[in-house]
Design an enzyme around this catalytic site. Structure first.
Site, PDB file in Angstrom:
ATOM      1  N   ASN A 134       0.830  -1.220   0.000  1.00  0.00           N
ATOM      2  CA  ASN A 134       0.000   0.000   0.000  1.00  0.00           C
ATOM      3  C   ASN A 134       0.857   1.260   0.000  1.00  0.00           C
ATOM      4  O   ASN A 134       0.708   2.157   0.815  1.00  0.00           O
ATOM      5  CB  ASN A 134      -1.009   0.008   1.162  1.00  0.00           C
ATOM      6  CG  ASN A 134      -0.356   0.031   2.536  1.00  0.00           C
ATOM      7  OD1 ASN A 134       0.786  -0.395   2.683  1.00  0.00           O
ATOM      8  ND2 ASN A 134      -1.063   0.531   3.529  1.00  0.00           N
ATOM      9  N   ASP A 161       3.000  -5.340  11.735  1.00  0.00           N
ATOM     10  CA  ASP A 161       2.192  -4.274  11.129  1.00  0.00           C
ATOM     11  C   ASP A 161       2.840  -2.908  11.405  1.00  0.00           C
ATOM     12  O   ASP A 161       2.144  -1.919  11.685  1.00  0.00           O
ATOM     13  CB  ASP A 161       0.740  -4.304  11.611  1.00  0.00           C
ATOM     14  CG  ASP A 161      -0.184  -3.493  10.705  1.00  0.00           C
ATOM     15  OD1 ASP A 161       0.297  -2.937   9.691  1.00  0.00           O
ATOM     16  OD2 ASP A 161      -1.385  -3.402  11.006  1.00  0.00           O
ATOM     17  N   HIS A 192       3.934   6.741  10.544  1.00  0.00           N
ATOM     18  CA  HIS A 192       3.234   7.920  10.029  1.00  0.00           C
ATOM     19  C   HIS A 192       3.952   9.141  10.560  1.00  0.00           C
ATOM     20  O   HIS A 192       4.258   9.221  11.756  1.00  0.00           O
ATOM     21  CB  HIS A 192       1.772   7.945  10.495  1.00  0.00           C
ATOM     22  CG  HIS A 192       0.918   6.893   9.848  1.00  0.00           C
ATOM     23  ND1 HIS A 192       0.595   6.919   8.510  1.00  0.00           N
ATOM     24  CD2 HIS A 192       0.330   5.793  10.343  1.00  0.00           C
ATOM     25  CE1 HIS A 192      -0.159   5.869   8.221  1.00  0.00           C
ATOM     26  NE2 HIS A 192      -0.333   5.166   9.316  1.00  0.00           N
TER      27      HIS A 192
HETATM   28  O1  DOR Z   1      -3.190   0.474  11.221  1.00  0.00           O
HETATM   29  C1  DOR Z   1      -2.952   0.190  10.056  1.00  0.00           C
HETATM   30  N1  DOR Z   1      -2.096   0.914   9.323  1.00  0.00           N
HETATM   31  N2  DOR Z   1      -3.594  -0.847   9.491  1.00  0.00           N
HETATM   32  C2  DOR Z   1      -3.495  -1.091   8.173  1.00  0.00           C
HETATM   33  O2  DOR Z   1      -4.083  -2.044   7.730  1.00  0.00           O
HETATM   34  C3  DOR Z   1      -2.703  -0.213   7.302  1.00  0.00           C
HETATM   35  C4  DOR Z   1      -1.650   0.454   8.053  1.00  0.00           C
HETATM   36  C5  DOR Z   1      -0.996   1.585   7.294  1.00  0.00           C
HETATM   37  O3  DOR Z   1      -0.617   1.385   6.147  1.00  0.00           O
HETATM   38  O4  DOR Z   1      -0.788   2.627   7.887  1.00  0.00           O
END
Ligand code: DOR
Length: 442
Positions: free
Chosen positions: A105, A315, A319
Protein backbone atom coordinates in the site's frame (compact mmCIF):
# COMPACT_ATOMS: atom_id res chain seq x y z
CA UNK A 1 39.10 -29.17 9.15
CA UNK A 2 39.82 -26.19 6.91
CA UNK A 3 42.17 -23.45 8.18
CA UNK A 4 39.64 -20.96 9.55
CA UNK A 5 42.07 -18.05 9.39
CA UNK A 6 42.59 -18.28 5.64
CA UNK A 7 41.71 -14.99 3.98
CA UNK A 8 38.85 -15.18 1.49
CA UNK A 9 38.03 -12.98 -1.49
CA UNK A 10 34.69 -12.12 0.12
CA UNK A 11 34.83 -8.63 1.69
CA UNK A 12 32.63 -9.61 4.64
CA UNK A 13 34.44 -10.16 7.92
CA UNK A 14 34.82 -13.48 9.66
CA UNK A 15 32.51 -13.32 12.67
CA UNK A 16 32.55 -15.43 15.83
CA UNK A 17 29.37 -15.40 17.92
CA UNK A 18 30.79 -16.56 21.23
CA UNK A 19 29.35 -18.10 24.37
CA UNK A 20 25.64 -18.25 23.55
CA UNK A 21 22.89 -20.85 23.47
CA UNK A 22 21.70 -21.66 19.97
CA UNK A 23 17.92 -22.00 19.64
CA UNK A 24 16.59 -22.95 16.19
CA UNK A 25 13.93 -25.23 14.68
CA UNK A 26 16.01 -28.28 15.62
CA UNK A 27 16.31 -27.49 19.34
CA UNK A 28 18.61 -25.87 21.88
CA UNK A 29 22.35 -26.32 22.51
CA UNK A 30 25.36 -24.41 23.84
CA UNK A 31 27.56 -23.45 20.88
CA UNK A 32 29.69 -20.76 19.31
CA UNK A 33 28.84 -19.87 15.72
CA UNK A 34 31.55 -19.08 13.19
CA UNK A 35 30.58 -17.15 10.08
CA UNK A 36 32.61 -16.59 6.93
CA UNK A 37 31.60 -15.13 3.60
CA UNK A 38 27.93 -14.85 4.53
CA UNK A 39 27.51 -18.47 5.64
CA UNK A 40 27.74 -20.36 8.89
CA UNK A 41 31.08 -22.15 8.79
CA UNK A 42 30.92 -24.07 12.07
CA UNK A 43 28.71 -24.50 15.14
CA UNK A 44 30.74 -25.88 18.05
CA UNK A 45 31.35 -25.25 21.69
CA UNK A 46 34.55 -23.44 22.72
CA UNK A 47 35.91 -22.35 19.34
CA UNK A 48 39.15 -20.37 19.17
CA UNK A 49 38.86 -16.93 17.66
CA UNK A 50 40.33 -16.94 14.16
CA UNK A 51 42.83 -14.17 13.42
CA UNK A 52 41.08 -10.92 12.50
CA UNK A 53 37.58 -12.17 13.32
CA UNK A 54 34.93 -9.85 14.72
CA UNK A 55 33.72 -11.31 18.02
CA UNK A 56 30.08 -10.88 19.04
CA UNK A 57 29.83 -11.72 22.73
CA UNK A 58 26.74 -13.81 23.46
CA UNK A 59 27.27 -14.82 27.09
CA UNK A 60 23.87 -15.40 28.70
CA UNK A 61 22.23 -14.81 25.32
CA UNK A 62 20.23 -16.85 22.83
CA UNK A 63 21.52 -17.12 19.27
CA UNK A 64 18.60 -17.65 16.89
CA UNK A 65 17.77 -17.48 13.20
CA UNK A 66 16.96 -13.89 12.28
CA UNK A 67 13.38 -12.80 12.87
CA UNK A 68 11.06 -12.53 9.86
CA UNK A 69 8.27 -9.94 9.74
CA UNK A 70 5.38 -10.79 7.45
CA UNK A 71 3.88 -7.32 7.75
CA UNK A 72 5.99 -4.16 7.36
CA UNK A 73 5.01 -0.85 5.81
CA UNK A 74 8.19 0.65 4.37
CA UNK A 75 6.32 3.54 2.70
CA UNK A 76 8.61 3.71 -0.30
CA UNK A 77 7.68 4.78 -2.91
CA UNK A 78 5.46 7.74 -2.15
CA UNK A 79 5.55 8.32 1.60
CA UNK A 80 9.25 8.78 2.22
CA UNK A 81 8.60 11.46 4.85
CA UNK A 82 7.24 8.65 7.06
CA UNK A 83 9.73 5.85 6.28
CA UNK A 84 12.15 4.64 3.64
CA UNK A 85 13.49 1.21 2.84
CA UNK A 86 16.77 2.30 4.42
CA UNK A 87 15.30 3.56 7.72
CA UNK A 88 12.67 0.83 7.95
CA UNK A 89 15.16 -1.99 7.48
CA UNK A 90 17.53 -0.34 9.95
CA UNK A 91 14.68 -0.44 12.48
CA UNK A 92 14.09 -4.06 11.46
CA UNK A 93 17.70 -5.03 12.12
CA UNK A 94 17.63 -3.32 15.54
CA UNK A 95 14.56 -5.43 16.28
CA UNK A 96 16.38 -8.64 15.30
CA UNK A 97 14.68 -9.00 11.91
CA UNK A 98 16.74 -10.16 8.96
CA UNK A 99 13.77 -10.19 6.58
CA UNK A 100 10.60 -8.18 6.21
CA UNK A 101 7.68 -8.51 3.85
CA UNK A 102 7.00 -5.05 2.42
CA UNK A 103 3.31 -4.25 2.14
CA UNK A 104 2.10 -2.96 -1.23
CA UNK A 105 0.00 0.00 0.00
CA UNK A 106 2.62 2.45 -1.18
CA UNK A 107 1.95 5.32 -3.57
CA UNK A 108 1.60 4.06 -6.24
CA UNK A 109 0.63 0.59 -5.04
CA UNK A 110 2.90 -2.38 -5.76
CA UNK A 111 0.56 -3.92 -8.29
CA UNK A 112 2.81 -4.55 -11.31
CA UNK A 113 6.13 -6.14 -12.21
CA UNK A 114 7.64 -2.69 -12.71
CA UNK A 115 6.62 -1.50 -9.25
CA UNK A 116 7.91 -4.68 -7.63
CA UNK A 117 11.22 -4.48 -9.49
CA UNK A 118 11.66 -0.87 -8.37
CA UNK A 119 11.38 -1.82 -4.68
CA UNK A 120 13.63 -4.84 -5.17
CA UNK A 121 16.28 -2.58 -6.68
CA UNK A 122 15.96 0.04 -3.92
CA UNK A 123 16.34 -2.75 -1.36
CA UNK A 124 19.69 -4.08 -2.58
CA UNK A 125 21.55 -1.99 0.02
CA UNK A 126 19.02 -2.49 2.84
CA UNK A 127 19.92 -3.81 6.30
CA UNK A 128 17.49 -6.73 5.95
CA UNK A 129 16.03 -8.81 3.16
CA UNK A 130 12.97 -7.12 1.68
CA UNK A 131 10.43 -9.55 0.25
CA UNK A 132 7.83 -7.62 -1.68
CA UNK A 133 4.14 -8.44 -1.27
CA UNK A 134 2.19 -7.64 -4.42
CA UNK A 135 -1.33 -6.25 -4.54
CA UNK A 136 -4.18 -8.65 -5.31
CA UNK A 137 -6.11 -6.01 -7.27
CA UNK A 138 -5.04 -3.15 -9.51
CA UNK A 139 -4.37 -0.08 -7.36
CA UNK A 140 -5.72 -2.09 -4.37
CA UNK A 141 -9.08 -0.80 -5.57
CA UNK A 142 -10.79 -4.19 -5.28
CA UNK A 143 -12.11 -4.15 -8.83
CA UNK A 144 -9.75 -6.02 -11.19
CA UNK A 145 -7.11 -8.64 -10.47
CA UNK A 146 -3.52 -7.38 -10.65
CA UNK A 147 -1.06 -9.24 -12.89
CA UNK A 148 -0.04 -11.69 -10.17
CA UNK A 149 1.82 -14.05 -12.50
CA UNK A 150 4.18 -11.23 -13.65
CA UNK A 151 4.92 -10.42 -10.02
CA UNK A 152 5.26 -14.08 -9.04
CA UNK A 153 7.87 -14.42 -11.80
CA UNK A 154 9.95 -11.85 -9.86
CA UNK A 155 9.76 -13.97 -6.73
CA UNK A 156 6.67 -12.49 -5.07
CA UNK A 157 5.11 -15.17 -2.86
CA UNK A 158 2.47 -13.19 -0.92
CA UNK A 159 -0.30 -11.03 -2.33
CA UNK A 160 -2.50 -8.68 -0.36
CA UNK A 161 -4.50 -5.48 -0.64
CA UNK A 162 -3.56 -4.75 3.00
CA UNK A 163 -4.98 -1.55 4.35
CA UNK A 164 -8.22 -2.85 2.87
CA UNK A 165 -9.80 -6.26 2.46
CA UNK A 166 -10.96 -7.56 -0.92
CA UNK A 167 -14.65 -6.72 -0.55
CA UNK A 168 -16.12 -8.76 -3.39
CA UNK A 169 -16.46 -12.46 -2.58
CA UNK A 170 -16.60 -13.24 -6.29
CA UNK A 171 -13.32 -11.45 -6.97
CA UNK A 172 -11.70 -13.09 -3.96
CA UNK A 173 -12.77 -16.48 -5.24
CA UNK A 174 -11.13 -15.79 -8.60
CA UNK A 175 -8.01 -14.48 -6.88
CA UNK A 176 -7.74 -17.67 -4.80
CA UNK A 177 -8.12 -19.79 -7.90
CA UNK A 178 -5.44 -17.81 -9.72
CA UNK A 179 -3.12 -17.87 -6.70
CA UNK A 180 -3.53 -21.62 -6.33
CA UNK A 181 -2.39 -22.08 -9.93
CA UNK A 182 0.66 -19.90 -9.29
CA UNK A 183 1.50 -21.58 -5.97
CA UNK A 184 1.38 -18.26 -4.10
CA UNK A 185 -0.46 -17.24 -0.92
CA UNK A 186 -3.14 -14.59 -0.51
CA UNK A 187 -2.91 -12.52 2.68
CA UNK A 188 -6.19 -10.93 3.67
CA UNK A 189 -6.80 -7.79 5.69
CA UNK A 190 -10.13 -8.92 7.11
CA UNK A 191 -12.47 -5.97 7.23
CA UNK A 192 -15.91 -5.78 5.66
CA UNK A 193 -16.26 -2.15 4.60
CA UNK A 194 -20.05 -2.13 4.89
CA UNK A 195 -19.74 -3.03 8.58
CA UNK A 196 -16.59 -1.03 9.34
CA UNK A 197 -17.96 2.26 7.97
CA UNK A 198 -15.92 5.16 9.29
CA UNK A 199 -15.15 3.46 12.58
CA UNK A 200 -12.03 4.83 14.25
CA UNK A 201 -11.78 2.52 17.27
CA UNK A 202 -13.28 -0.75 18.51
CA UNK A 203 -17.07 -0.49 18.78
CA UNK A 204 -17.89 -1.09 22.42
CA UNK A 205 -18.11 0.54 25.82
CA UNK A 206 -15.10 2.81 25.26
CA UNK A 207 -16.20 4.08 21.83
CA UNK A 208 -19.63 4.94 23.29
CA UNK A 209 -18.13 6.72 26.27
CA UNK A 210 -15.66 8.67 24.10
CA UNK A 211 -18.13 9.41 21.31
CA UNK A 212 -15.76 7.99 18.69
CA UNK A 213 -17.32 6.10 15.73
CA UNK A 214 -16.97 2.37 16.37
CA UNK A 215 -15.51 -0.37 14.20
CA UNK A 216 -17.23 -3.61 15.21
CA UNK A 217 -15.45 -6.91 15.78
CA UNK A 218 -17.88 -8.57 13.38
CA UNK A 219 -16.46 -6.52 10.47
CA UNK A 220 -13.33 -8.65 10.82
CA UNK A 221 -15.04 -11.90 11.69
CA UNK A 222 -17.41 -12.07 8.68
CA UNK A 223 -14.47 -11.77 6.29
CA UNK A 224 -12.49 -14.43 8.15
CA UNK A 225 -15.52 -16.74 7.93
CA UNK A 226 -16.12 -15.89 4.26
CA UNK A 227 -12.52 -16.51 3.24
CA UNK A 228 -12.36 -19.80 5.12
CA UNK A 229 -15.44 -20.89 3.18
CA UNK A 230 -13.91 -19.71 -0.11
CA UNK A 231 -10.60 -21.45 0.59
CA UNK A 232 -12.42 -24.66 1.48
CA UNK A 233 -14.32 -24.46 -1.83
CA UNK A 234 -11.52 -23.32 -4.15
CA UNK A 235 -8.35 -24.67 -2.56
CA UNK A 236 -5.23 -22.56 -2.42
CA UNK A 237 -3.67 -20.97 0.65
CA UNK A 238 -4.85 -18.02 2.66
CA UNK A 239 -3.02 -16.12 5.38
CA UNK A 240 -5.01 -13.88 7.73
CA UNK A 241 -3.25 -10.65 8.60
CA UNK A 242 -3.36 -9.08 12.08
CA UNK A 243 -6.23 -11.05 13.65
CA UNK A 244 -7.60 -9.11 16.58
CA UNK A 245 -10.68 -10.81 17.99
CA UNK A 246 -11.26 -13.97 20.01
CA UNK A 247 -13.99 -15.08 17.58
CA UNK A 248 -11.65 -14.69 14.56
CA UNK A 249 -9.12 -16.88 16.34
CA UNK A 250 -11.81 -19.48 17.05
CA UNK A 251 -12.85 -19.52 13.36
CA UNK A 252 -9.24 -20.21 12.35
CA UNK A 253 -8.89 -22.87 15.05
CA UNK A 254 -11.91 -24.71 13.66
CA UNK A 255 -10.82 -24.30 10.02
CA UNK A 256 -7.41 -25.76 10.81
CA UNK A 257 -8.96 -28.70 12.61
CA UNK A 258 -10.97 -29.35 9.43
CA UNK A 259 -7.83 -29.29 7.29
CA UNK A 260 -8.39 -25.96 5.47
CA UNK A 261 -5.04 -24.43 4.40
CA UNK A 262 -5.18 -21.28 6.52
CA UNK A 263 -2.46 -19.52 8.49
CA UNK A 264 -2.76 -16.46 10.68
CA UNK A 265 -0.71 -13.76 12.34
CA UNK A 266 -1.27 -11.43 15.28
CA UNK A 267 0.40 -8.08 15.96
CA UNK A 268 2.11 -7.27 19.28
CA UNK A 269 -0.27 -4.39 19.96
CA UNK A 270 -3.21 -6.79 19.85
CA UNK A 271 -1.78 -8.83 22.71
CA UNK A 272 -0.34 -5.95 24.73
CA UNK A 273 -2.82 -3.03 24.54
CA UNK A 274 -6.60 -2.65 24.89
CA UNK A 275 -9.18 -0.22 23.51
CA UNK A 276 -9.14 1.59 26.86
CA UNK A 277 -5.66 2.90 25.94
CA UNK A 278 -7.43 5.37 23.62
CA UNK A 279 -9.34 6.95 26.54
CA UNK A 280 -7.27 10.14 26.23
CA UNK A 281 -7.94 10.45 22.45
CA UNK A 282 -4.23 10.00 21.74
CA UNK A 283 -4.01 9.01 18.05
CA UNK A 284 -0.88 6.94 18.74
CA UNK A 285 -3.37 4.28 19.90
CA UNK A 286 -5.35 4.41 16.65
CA UNK A 287 -4.68 1.34 14.54
CA UNK A 288 -6.52 -0.87 12.13
CA UNK A 289 -7.83 -3.40 13.12
CA UNK A 290 -8.40 -1.40 16.29
CA UNK A 291 -7.25 -2.21 19.81
CA UNK A 292 -9.84 -4.50 21.37
CA UNK A 293 -11.11 -5.24 24.90
CA UNK A 294 -9.29 -7.60 27.25
CA UNK A 295 -11.41 -10.64 26.25
CA UNK A 296 -10.08 -10.34 22.69
CA UNK A 297 -6.52 -9.79 23.91
CA UNK A 298 -6.93 -13.03 25.87
CA UNK A 299 -8.29 -14.79 22.77
CA UNK A 300 -5.29 -13.67 20.70
CA UNK A 301 -2.90 -14.83 23.44
CA UNK A 302 -4.63 -18.21 23.61
CA UNK A 303 -4.32 -18.52 19.82
CA UNK A 304 -0.61 -17.81 20.00
CA UNK A 305 -0.15 -20.31 22.81
CA UNK A 306 -1.99 -23.22 21.19
CA UNK A 307 -0.62 -22.78 17.65
CA UNK A 308 -3.82 -21.47 16.05
CA UNK A 309 -1.93 -18.28 15.24
CA UNK A 310 1.25 -19.13 13.35
CA UNK A 311 3.16 -15.86 13.46
CA UNK A 312 3.68 -12.62 15.30
CA UNK A 313 3.85 -9.87 12.66
CA UNK A 314 4.47 -6.24 13.48
CA UNK A 315 2.19 -4.27 11.13
CA UNK A 316 4.93 -1.63 11.48
CA UNK A 317 3.03 1.40 10.18
CA UNK A 318 5.05 4.61 10.39
CA UNK A 319 3.23 7.92 10.03
CA UNK A 320 4.88 11.33 10.09
CA UNK A 321 3.92 13.63 12.99
CA UNK A 322 2.11 15.97 10.56
CA UNK A 323 -0.43 13.22 9.98
CA UNK A 324 -0.38 11.27 13.20
CA UNK A 325 -0.84 14.36 15.38
CA UNK A 326 -4.20 15.17 13.79
CA UNK A 327 -7.32 14.72 15.95
CA UNK A 328 -8.16 11.07 16.70
CA UNK A 329 -10.88 10.68 14.07
CA UNK A 330 -8.72 12.22 11.31
CA UNK A 331 -5.32 10.70 12.10
CA UNK A 332 -4.28 7.68 10.01
CA UNK A 333 -4.29 4.29 11.75
CA UNK A 334 -1.01 2.55 12.49
CA UNK A 335 1.89 2.31 14.91
CA UNK A 336 5.57 1.42 14.82
CA UNK A 337 6.40 -2.18 15.62
CA UNK A 338 9.75 -3.47 14.39
CA UNK A 339 11.94 -2.49 17.33
CA UNK A 340 9.55 -3.58 20.06
CA UNK A 341 8.04 -6.84 18.73
CA UNK A 342 10.47 -9.33 20.25
CA UNK A 343 10.56 -7.54 23.61
CA UNK A 344 6.77 -7.31 23.77
CA UNK A 345 6.49 -11.01 23.00
CA UNK A 346 8.97 -11.95 25.74
CA UNK A 347 7.45 -9.45 28.20
CA UNK A 348 3.74 -10.03 27.57
CA UNK A 349 3.41 -13.67 26.51
CA UNK A 350 3.88 -16.43 28.99
CA UNK A 351 5.57 -18.70 26.44
CA UNK A 352 8.96 -20.43 26.30
CA UNK A 353 11.48 -18.43 24.26
CA UNK A 354 11.73 -21.22 21.67
CA UNK A 355 7.99 -20.88 21.00
CA UNK A 356 8.29 -17.09 20.71
CA UNK A 357 11.10 -17.60 18.20
CA UNK A 358 9.02 -20.06 16.20
CA UNK A 359 6.31 -17.35 16.02
CA UNK A 360 8.78 -14.64 15.05
CA UNK A 361 11.23 -16.51 12.86
CA UNK A 362 10.80 -19.92 11.31
CA UNK A 363 7.02 -20.09 11.06
CA UNK A 364 6.67 -16.68 9.33
CA UNK A 365 9.68 -17.55 7.15
CA UNK A 366 7.82 -20.62 5.90
CA UNK A 367 4.56 -18.69 5.34
CA UNK A 368 6.44 -16.05 3.34
CA UNK A 369 8.33 -18.66 1.32
CA UNK A 370 11.64 -17.34 2.68
CA UNK A 371 12.86 -20.48 4.49
CA UNK A 372 15.37 -23.05 3.24
CA UNK A 373 12.64 -25.46 2.10
CA UNK A 374 11.59 -22.75 -0.36
CA UNK A 375 15.19 -22.00 -1.37
CA UNK A 376 15.52 -19.02 1.00
CA UNK A 377 18.00 -18.24 3.74
CA UNK A 378 15.68 -17.21 6.57
CA UNK A 379 14.47 -19.03 9.66
CA UNK A 380 16.40 -22.23 9.02
CA UNK A 381 18.50 -24.35 11.37
CA UNK A 382 21.86 -22.84 12.32
CA UNK A 383 24.28 -25.39 10.88
CA UNK A 384 27.48 -25.35 8.84
CA UNK A 385 26.62 -24.16 5.34
CA UNK A 386 23.42 -22.30 6.24
CA UNK A 387 22.92 -18.62 5.35
CA UNK A 388 24.19 -16.39 8.17
CA UNK A 389 21.01 -14.51 9.06
CA UNK A 390 20.97 -14.50 12.85
CA UNK A 391 19.98 -12.53 15.89
CA UNK A 392 21.40 -12.63 19.39
CA UNK A 393 18.91 -11.93 22.16
CA UNK A 394 19.59 -11.11 25.79
CA UNK A 395 16.41 -12.46 27.41
CA UNK A 396 17.09 -10.82 30.78
CA UNK A 397 18.02 -7.32 29.63
CA UNK A 398 15.67 -4.46 30.49
CA UNK A 399 15.47 -1.44 28.24
CA UNK A 400 13.27 1.61 27.99
CA UNK A 401 11.77 2.56 24.64
CA UNK A 402 12.94 6.10 23.91
CA UNK A 403 12.50 8.27 20.81
CA UNK A 404 16.27 8.43 20.31
CA UNK A 405 16.47 4.63 20.16
CA UNK A 406 14.08 4.45 17.20
CA UNK A 407 15.61 4.21 13.72
CA UNK A 408 12.31 4.83 11.98
CA UNK A 409 11.67 8.19 10.34
CA UNK A 410 8.48 8.35 12.37
CA UNK A 411 7.90 8.38 16.11
CA UNK A 412 4.43 6.84 16.46
CA UNK A 413 5.25 4.15 18.99
CA UNK A 414 2.65 3.63 21.73
CA UNK A 415 5.37 2.13 23.92
CA UNK A 416 7.56 5.23 24.39
CA UNK A 417 8.67 5.39 28.01
CA UNK A 418 7.84 1.75 28.66
CA UNK A 419 10.48 -0.59 30.08
CA UNK A 420 10.53 -4.01 28.45
CA UNK A 421 12.41 -7.20 29.27
CA UNK A 422 14.32 -9.04 26.55
CA UNK A 423 16.45 -7.22 24.05
CA UNK A 424 18.09 -7.83 20.70
CA UNK A 425 21.81 -7.45 21.24
CA UNK A 426 23.31 -8.30 17.84
CA UNK A 427 21.93 -8.96 14.36
CA UNK A 428 23.86 -10.59 11.53
CA UNK A 429 22.46 -10.16 8.03
CA UNK A 430 24.03 -12.14 5.19
CA UNK A 431 27.13 -12.63 7.31
CA UNK A 432 27.55 -8.99 8.27
CA UNK A 433 26.99 -7.69 11.79
CA UNK A 434 24.39 -4.96 11.11
CA UNK A 435 23.67 -4.48 14.82
CA UNK A 436 26.32 -4.81 17.55
CA UNK A 437 25.38 -4.27 21.19
CA UNK A 438 22.03 -2.75 20.17
CA UNK A 439 23.71 -0.17 17.90
CA UNK A 440 23.04 -0.09 14.15
CA UNK A 441 26.26 -0.46 12.16
CA UNK A 442 24.95 1.07 8.93
O1 DOR B 1 -3.19 0.47 11.22
C1 DOR B 1 -2.95 0.19 10.06
N1 DOR B 1 -2.10 0.91 9.32
N2 DOR B 1 -3.59 -0.85 9.49
C2 DOR B 1 -3.49 -1.09 8.17
O2 DOR B 1 -4.08 -2.04 7.73
C3 DOR B 1 -2.70 -0.21 7.30
C4 DOR B 1 -1.65 0.45 8.05
C5 DOR B 1 -1.00 1.58 7.29
O3 DOR B 1 -0.62 1.39 6.15
O4 DOR B 1 -0.79 2.63 7.89
Amino acid sequence: MADRSLPTADPRPTVLVRGGTVVDPTGTRRADVLITAGRVAAVEEGMTKPRGAVVLEADGCVVAPGLVDLHTHLRQPGREESETIETGTRAASLGGFTAVVAMPNTEPALDSAEAVRNVQELATTASAEVAVAGAITVGRAGERLAPMSEMAALGVRLFTDDGAGVQSAGLMRRALDYARGLGVTLAQHCEDGSLAGHGAMHEGAWSSRLGVPGLPAVAEEVMVARDIALTRAVGGRIHFLHLSTAASVELVRRAKSEGVAVTAEAAPHHFSLTDGCASGYDPVFKVNPPLRPQCDVDGVKAGLADGTIDAIATDHAPHSPELKDLPFDQAPPGMLGLQTALSLATTELDLPLAQVLALLSWQPAAIGGLDPSNGGGQGGPITAGSAANLCVIDPGANWTVEPASLASRSRNSPYLGRTLTGRVRHTVFRGEPVVIDAEAQR
